[in-house]
Design a protein around this motif. Structure first.
Motif, short mmCIF file in Angstrom:
data_model
loop_
_atom_site.label_atom_id
_atom_site.label_comp_id
_atom_site.label_asym_id
_atom_site.label_seq_id
_atom_site.Cartn_x
_atom_site.Cartn_y
_atom_site.Cartn_z
N ILE A 192 0.85 -1.21 0.00
CA ILE A 192 0.00 0.00 0.00
C ILE A 192 0.88 1.26 0.00
CG2 ILE A 192 -1.75 1.34 1.29
CD1 ILE A 192 -3.04 -1.03 -0.07
N MET A 202 -2.35 3.86 -6.98
CA MET A 202 -3.30 3.67 -5.87
C MET A 202 -4.73 3.65 -6.39
SD MET A 202 -3.16 3.03 -2.69
CE MET A 202 -4.67 2.13 -2.51
N VAL A 209 -10.33 -3.20 -6.17
CA VAL A 209 -11.00 -3.71 -4.96
C VAL A 209 -12.49 -3.40 -5.02
CG1 VAL A 209 -11.07 -3.68 -2.44
CG2 VAL A 209 -8.93 -3.33 -3.60
N ASN A 232 -11.46 -0.14 1.90
CA ASN A 232 -10.54 0.87 2.44
C ASN A 232 -10.15 1.87 1.36
OD1 ASN A 232 -9.73 -0.09 5.29
ND2 ASN A 232 -9.66 -1.94 4.03
N SER A 234 -7.49 4.91 0.55
CA SER A 234 -6.22 5.46 1.02
C SER A 234 -6.29 6.97 1.16
CB SER A 234 -5.15 5.06 0.01
OG SER A 234 -4.06 5.92 0.12
N GLU A 264 -14.07 3.06 3.99
CA GLU A 264 -13.34 3.23 5.26
C GLU A 264 -12.15 4.16 5.06
OE1 GLU A 264 -12.17 -0.29 7.33
OE2 GLU A 264 -14.22 -1.05 7.43
N ASP A 294 -11.80 4.78 10.28
CA ASP A 294 -11.04 3.57 10.60
C ASP A 294 -9.89 3.91 11.57
OD1 ASP A 294 -10.25 0.95 10.43
OD2 ASP A 294 -9.57 1.05 8.36
N ASP A 295 -9.43 2.90 12.28
CA ASP A 295 -8.28 3.04 13.20
C ASP A 295 -8.49 4.20 14.16
OD1 ASP A 295 -7.27 1.04 11.65
OD2 ASP A 295 -5.79 2.29 10.61
N GLY A 352 -10.28 -6.47 15.58
CA GLY A 352 -9.18 -7.10 16.31
C GLY A 352 -9.67 -7.88 17.52
N GLU A 354 -10.13 -10.97 19.53
CA GLU A 354 -9.44 -12.27 19.46
C GLU A 354 -9.94 -13.28 20.47
OE1 GLU A 354 -5.20 -11.56 19.40
OE2 GLU A 354 -5.30 -10.74 17.37
P1 C2E Z 1 -7.16 -2.16 8.40
O1 C2E Z 1 -8.06 -1.47 7.44
O2 C2E Z 1 -7.14 -1.65 9.80
O3 C2E Z 1 -7.55 -3.69 8.33
C1 C2E Z 1 -7.59 -4.55 9.44
C2 C2E Z 1 -6.34 -5.38 9.51
O4 C2E Z 1 -6.37 -6.12 10.73
C3 C2E Z 1 -6.25 -6.43 8.40
O5 C2E Z 1 -4.87 -6.60 8.10
C4 C2E Z 1 -6.81 -7.67 9.07
O6 C2E Z 1 -6.34 -8.87 8.50
C5 C2E Z 1 -6.26 -7.50 10.46
N1 C2E Z 1 -7.06 -8.17 11.49
C6 C2E Z 1 -8.39 -8.39 11.51
N2 C2E Z 1 -8.77 -9.03 12.64
C7 C2E Z 1 -7.65 -9.21 13.37
C8 C2E Z 1 -7.39 -9.82 14.65
O7 C2E Z 1 -8.27 -10.31 15.35
N3 C2E Z 1 -6.10 -9.82 15.08
C9 C2E Z 1 -5.08 -9.28 14.33
N4 C2E Z 1 -3.85 -9.33 14.82
N5 C2E Z 1 -5.30 -8.69 13.12
C10 C2E Z 1 -6.56 -8.67 12.65
P2 C2E Z 1 -4.32 -6.60 6.61
O8 C2E Z 1 -5.26 -7.31 5.71
O9 C2E Z 1 -2.91 -7.05 6.69
O10 C2E Z 1 -4.38 -5.08 6.20
C11 C2E Z 1 -3.53 -4.15 6.80
C12 C2E Z 1 -3.89 -2.74 6.37
O11 C2E Z 1 -3.62 -2.56 4.98
C13 C2E Z 1 -5.38 -2.45 6.54
O12 C2E Z 1 -5.65 -2.12 7.87
C14 C2E Z 1 -5.53 -1.28 5.57
O13 C2E Z 1 -5.10 -0.10 6.17
C15 C2E Z 1 -4.54 -1.64 4.46
N6 C2E Z 1 -5.31 -2.23 3.34
C16 C2E Z 1 -5.68 -3.52 3.12
N7 C2E Z 1 -6.40 -3.63 1.97
C17 C2E Z 1 -6.49 -2.36 1.47
C18 C2E Z 1 -7.09 -1.78 0.30
O14 C2E Z 1 -7.76 -2.44 -0.51
N8 C2E Z 1 -6.96 -0.43 0.14
C19 C2E Z 1 -6.26 0.35 1.01
N9 C2E Z 1 -6.17 1.66 0.77
N10 C2E Z 1 -5.69 -0.15 2.11
C20 C2E Z 1 -5.79 -1.48 2.34
#
Ligand code: C2E
Ligand code: CA
Ligand code: CA
Length: 404
Positions: A192, A202, A209, A232, A234, A264, A294-295, A352, A354
């Motif tokens: 990303i 981007m 997506v 999501n 960006s 988001e 988000d976040d 998140g 768990e």
């Molecule tokens: P995010 O939007 O905050 O997505 C949530 C992240 O937390 C995802 O990681 C998901 O796999 C992870 N997650 C969900 N539940 C849990 C849990 O119970 N425990 C833990 N440890 N993690 C959990 P992922 O898929 O690696 O994505 C990371 C970040 O990358 C996302 O954070 C988002 O900011 C970005 N991202 C992913 N896909 C896209 C996209 O299509 N477009 C954009 N712009 N950003 C993306």
């Protein structure tokens, strides 16, 4: 951090446990070998291990840990001769375990606090190093992202969002995945930021997506007619004033109702160019799309900025959710975020999650939706279909009949 404390002396183990909890970490205390084996997992970050115990000695534990190939940091403790402690340290290191420190009993509170600080720093630098290594191994650039997209190396994984009240599925978060032919699975944390270096790259990813998620949601309509999908967006995309038109054209072309798509945005994204962000988000809202912050809790926007932007949902960041039951501060952030969402007409969402205890507590606090590994990890479409079918069909059906 996830910390495991193993000492047969219950009083001493509790003392260490309290010291670690006071620093806001998640601790499990065990006093025998069976409990240790049961509670140790690949997610354990730090282990406090007593070397001398009646049922099993610490050396055997070290052997057990070495076999698992764990990356957890080890702190060895003992009231015996320091020479033995040092010998154990060398043995553990020779078995490829990372010994952070050895502590001679009696152990002062400050020594535990120092160890925790050192563990935090070590874990942080290891994570940064492995992210850098992942990048260096293939030396990926923004152009590679575009090429990968053209070669169909990207796909969308979906993580279900559940209603805490009855565990029915309300929606899916679309998360991009890149399966690179040489580098293997490349993390979004790597690609990303690469894509964000070029607005065109981007934008191509976002378009991919959006299209995939809308098509997949329509394909799922027979099984789950009222599901929503969250995509999501960006921060860099908020610089494109044409973003709402691009989204509207895609959704209309595919034939999905606007209210079933949620965009988001991170808190930081919305606050960096606030005037334009409000313009774009308001147009999206007026068209009937959902917009999610988000976040939440990790950015620096003021409350005034947040209420100016017409968000429909608030997603509290997972770092606060993970420590909800163990840290007073994280609990306060979750509580206040939920209250803010409810008072300003936003849907409070937690991510998140768990474990079940956290899910229960979130419901008690007033959260409506939740997602996390406790319910389901992000899944490719075929696995998602299996999961949705296996998931409590009754609750899904009841919620769908009630209007989603
Ligand atoms: P995010 O939007 O905050 O997505 C949530 C992240 O937390 C995802 O990681 C998901 O796999 C992870 N997650 C969900 N539940 C849990 C849990 O119970 N425990 C833990 N440890 N993690 C959990 P992922 O898929 O690696 O994505 C990371 C970040 O990358 C996302 O954070 C988002 O900011 C970005 N991202 C992913 N896909 C896209 C996209 O299509 N477009 C954009 N712009 N950003 C993306
Ligand atoms: Ca997200
Ligand atoms: Ca998030």
């Amino acid at each position: 951090m996830r910390v495991l404390v193993y000492d047969d002396e219950e009083d001493f183990a509790s003392f260490v446990q309290e010291a670690v909890e006071d620093q806001g970490h998640h601790v499990t205390m065990v006093t025998n070998a069976a409990e240790f084996a049961e509670n140790f997992s690949a997610e354990t970050d730090l282990i406090f291990l007593d070397l001398f115990m009646p049922d099993v000695n610490g050396i055997e534990c070290i052997r057990f840990l070495a076999k698992t190939g764990t990356k957890a940091l080890l702190v060895l403790m003992s009231g015996q001769d320091p020479a033995i402690l040092n010998a154990a340290r060398e043995g553990a290191r020779a078995s490829n375990l990372t010994v952070l420190d050895v502590l001679q009993k009696p152990i002062a509170l400050s020594a535990i606090e120092d160890v925790l600080d050192a563990a935090d720093a070590t874990i942080m630098s290891t994570r940064q190093r492995s992210a850098a290594q992942a990048e260096a191994c293939c030396d990926l650039q923004g152009d590679d992202v575009l090429e990968g997209l053209q070669k169909n190396e990207f796909f969308v994984a979906y993580q279900p969002q559940l209603r805490l009240e009855n565990r029915s599925v309300a929606g899916l978060e679309a998360l991009l995945r890149w399966q690179h032919p040489e580098c293997g699975a490349v993390s979004p944390a790597v690609f990303i930021p690469l894509a964000e270096q070029s607005p065109a790259v981007m934008s191509a990813l976002t378009e991919f997506v959006l299209k995939t998620a809308c098509y997949d949601l329509i394909a799922l309509s027979g099984l789950c007619p009222n599901l929503k999908v969250s995509v999501n967006v960006s921060a860099t995309s908020l610089d494109e004033i044409a973003l709402p038109d691009m989204i509207q054209n895609i959704v209309r072309g595919i034939g999905l109702e606007n209210h079933r798509l949620i965009l988001e945005l991170t808190e930081t994204a919305a606050s960096s160019n606030l005037g334009q962000a409000i313009d774009i988000l308001t147009r999206l809202r007026m068209a009937g799309f959902g917009v999610s912050i988000d976040d939440f809790g990790t950015g620096y926007s003021s409350l005034e900025q947040i209420v100016q932007v017409p968000f429909t949902e608030l997603k509290v960041d997972q770092r606060f959710v993970k420590e909800l039951l163990t840290s007073d501060k994280c609990r306060a952030v979750c509580e206040i975020s939920c209250l803010l969402a409810r008072k300003t007409g936003m849907l409070p969402v937690a991510e998140g999650v768990e474990d079940e205890a956290t899910a229960q507590e979130l419901l008690r606090l007033g959260f409506v939706l939740a997602q996390g590994y406790h319910f389901a990890k992000p899944m490719a479409k075929p696995q998602l279909l299996d999961w949705l079918r296996a998931h409590d069909q009754d609750t899904t059906g009841v919620a769908a009949a009630a209007g989603g």
